[in-house]
Design a protein around this motif. Sequence first.
Motif, PDB file in Angstrom:
ATOM      1  N   VAL A 116       0.864  -1.180   0.000  1.00  0.00           N
ATOM      2  CA  VAL A 116       0.000   0.000   0.000  1.00  0.00           C
ATOM      3  C   VAL A 116       0.898   1.226   0.000  1.00  0.00           C
ATOM      4  O   VAL A 116       1.915   1.258   0.688  1.00  0.00           O
ATOM      5  N   ASP A 117       0.518   2.230  -0.760  1.00  0.00           N
ATOM      6  CA  ASP A 117       1.324   3.453  -0.830  1.00  0.00           C
ATOM      7  C   ASP A 117       0.990   4.347   0.349  1.00  0.00           C
ATOM      8  O   ASP A 117      -0.097   4.903   0.426  1.00  0.00           O
ATOM      9  N   GLY A 119       2.958   6.857   0.984  1.00  0.00           N
ATOM     10  CA  GLY A 119       3.691   8.068   0.649  1.00  0.00           C
ATOM     11  C   GLY A 119       2.937   9.363   0.854  1.00  0.00           C
ATOM     12  O   GLY A 119       3.474  10.292   1.442  1.00  0.00           O
ATOM     13  N   ASP A 124       5.901   5.203   6.570  1.00  0.00           N
ATOM     14  CA  ASP A 124       6.940   4.283   6.112  1.00  0.00           C
ATOM     15  C   ASP A 124       6.386   2.858   6.112  1.00  0.00           C
ATOM     16  O   ASP A 124       6.621   2.083   7.039  1.00  0.00           O
TER      17      ASP A 124
END
Length: 161
Positions: A116-117, A119, A124
């Motif tokens: 899963v992103d 970002g 993290d």
Amino acid sequence: MNARDRDGGGRARSARPRDGLGRPLPYGAAGVERQPEGVVRSPAETVREAQRLLDAGMPFHAHEVFEDAWKSGPEGAAPLWRGLAQLAVGLTHAARGNAVGGARLLRRGAAGIEGVDGGPYGIDVPGLVRWARELAGRVEAGGPAVDPVREAPRLAGGGLE
């Protein structure tokens, strides 16, 4: 027979005080202030509040913050918040001495966020997946008792700082 505590909508809500790991204490005991439910926060506010609670050794309360984000945020972000909630509950169970449940939830949460992103929210994800799997292995191996403050993960940036 004790009547169950209910909220205004008739849903069961225990009014018993709780300790820092969310365990119920006897009525009248001094407990830790409960996390309010249903709070809508920005993703940044969610991460900050959850990190504060994790750093304070209160992963059960951090799980409630993640649960609010999962239930109130955009559907696309739900897997991230749900997985983070599972990691927090896994740490809670491990700190309570429930090795089987702790390891299981840590692994479930890691699997839920893997890939899963995180970002856009600065989370993290790879570091948290490594942290959860490593802690699950130690807990299952019968390592020393889990200190939730010492084991608190870093959500953003360096993962395991």
